[in-house]
Design a protein around this motif. Structure first.
Motif, PDB file in Angstrom:
ATOM      1  N   ILE A  13       0.864  -1.174   0.000  1.00  0.00           N
ATOM      2  CA  ILE A  13       0.000   0.000   0.000  1.00  0.00           C
ATOM      3  C   ILE A  13       0.900   1.223   0.000  1.00  0.00           C
ATOM      4  O   ILE A  13       1.802   1.339   0.834  1.00  0.00           O
ATOM      5  N   GLU A  19      -6.393   3.944   3.494  1.00  0.00           N
ATOM      6  CA  GLU A  19      -7.474   2.994   3.298  1.00  0.00           C
ATOM      7  C   GLU A  19      -8.537   3.248   4.362  1.00  0.00           C
ATOM      8  O   GLU A  19      -8.216   3.414   5.537  1.00  0.00           O
ATOM      9  N   ILE A  33      -9.671   3.638  -1.071  1.00  0.00           N
ATOM     10  CA  ILE A  33      -8.292   4.057  -0.830  1.00  0.00           C
ATOM     11  C   ILE A  33      -8.100   5.407  -1.502  1.00  0.00           C
ATOM     12  O   ILE A  33      -8.605   5.637  -2.607  1.00  0.00           O
ATOM     13  N   GLU A  57      -6.230  -3.246  -5.112  1.00  0.00           N
ATOM     14  CA  GLU A  57      -4.814  -3.576  -4.935  1.00  0.00           C
ATOM     15  C   GLU A  57      -4.150  -3.952  -6.259  1.00  0.00           C
ATOM     16  O   GLU A  57      -2.948  -3.720  -6.440  1.00  0.00           O
ATOM     17  N   LEU A  60      -2.669  -0.704  -8.010  1.00  0.00           N
ATOM     18  CA  LEU A  60      -1.910   0.275  -7.234  1.00  0.00           C
ATOM     19  C   LEU A  60      -0.840   0.967  -8.076  1.00  0.00           C
ATOM     20  O   LEU A  60      -0.606   2.174  -7.924  1.00  0.00           O
TER      21      LEU A  60
END
Length: 321
Positions: A13, A19, A33, A57, A60
């Motif tokens: 992250i 988040e 996020i 995710e 990202l």
């Protein structure tokens, strides 16, 4: 892009990102996020919505690159996906009562998000997310300065049957069994990824492996096949988009990124949508790209990101302070 040459850890992250949970209109909480913009944050804001069975995710790397380009970036789950609960009878099958539920959720998130962020405001949807963004545009539920659809699910891959026939078959299947049951087989062992799944998604083995890594670290993200109810509602929603004048009445600039090698959604439907939108544009790929164009090998991905940047520079220049 300059950001492409900077190292990004796709399995972490990003530092500085947040988040959090976001309560929808009925109180159902979804994950989101937020990545703060770099370089002063004067470029504007992007809301990214992923596809069926997806989770943020996986994207990202792209979200970080946009934030490095000066955009405030937000991504969120769809209700009933990833870390935002399930709507069916088990933790694997993807189900929804109606696609309009997701459109309403997007509209609620959009209204709140716009008050929190700086313009211009851009919405990006991948695959099913692209379908739902299109529905929200057609239904007048969101008002972005521009929209980007990545491999949008404007027509589903399958037997070459008329849309009405495919819809009837799916409807019939919801009547002879529970609509929440899986519409297709996932793998021989529950929870195990199907063989050759990567052949549908990307040529990039490393980026494909990132998804598996995140599923192992966050098991709640895993989702398998859609339900028969999801399939039937997907066809019903597609029929709404096919109505005469639906896309033709959307004045928002729309960039569609699609590949003729896509085996999950219909490329011809994306091509036709780019023609139907009054301010539609198409960035087309061939055999070099599979469904997840934003997670492809660097030459393909770089061309897609460059096309997005050029489009946004033209149609959504920074607001003057």
């Amino acid at each position: 892009m300059q950001a492409e040459r900077q190292s990004i850890d796709r399995r972490a992250i990003p530092a500085g990102s947040v988040e959090s949970g976001f309560a929808l209109a009925d109180g159902h909480e979804i994950r989101r996020i937020d990545l703060p913009a770099e370089d002063g944050g004067k470029r504007g804001s992007i809301l990214f919505m992923p596809g069926r069975g997806d989770f943020y995710e996986k994207y990202l790397e792209t979200l970080v690159e946009w934030s490095r380009a000066g955009w405030h970036v937000t991504a969120a789950d769809w209700r009933g996906q990833a870390g935002s609960g399930r709507l069916g009878d088990d933790a694997i099958t993807g189900h929804v009562g109606d696609f309009s539920d997701w459109v309403d959720d997007l509209a609620f998130l959009w209204k709140t998000w716009k008050t929190e962020t700086r313009g211009p405001h851009i919405v990006v949807g991948h695959s099913m997310g692209g379908h739902l963004v299109t529905r929200a545009l057609v239904d007048g539920q969101i008002d972005p300065d521009a929209a980007i659809l990545s491999a949008p699910m404007l027509g589903m891959s399958g037997p070459p049957l008329p849309l009405g026939v495919s819809h009837f078959v799916a409807w019939f299947m919801t009547k002879i069994g529970k609509p929440t049951r899986p519409a297709w087989k996932w793998s021989e062992k529950p929870g195990e990824m199907p063989a050759n799944r990567s052949d549908l998604l990307t040529h990039d083995a490393g980026r494909y492996a990132d998804e598996l890594w995140w599923r192992e670290r966050r098991p709640e993200l895993a989702m398998g096949p859609g339900s028969w109810g999801w399939v039937e509602r997907a066809y019903a929603s597609t029929r709404q988009l096919e109505r005469r004048g639906a896309m033709e009445n959307v004045e928002v600039p729309v960039l569609i990124i699609s590949t003729s090698a896509d085996k999950l959604v219909r490329h011809p439907s994306a091509v036709r949508a780019a023609q139907r939108f009054p301010n539609g544009e198409l960035l087309a790929f061939g055999d070099e790209a599979r469904h997840e164009i934003l997670r492809e090998v660097p030459p393909v991905r770089g061309r897609a990101l460059a096309g997005i940047a050029e489009f946004l520079d033209r149609v959504a220049p920074p607001e003057v302070s």
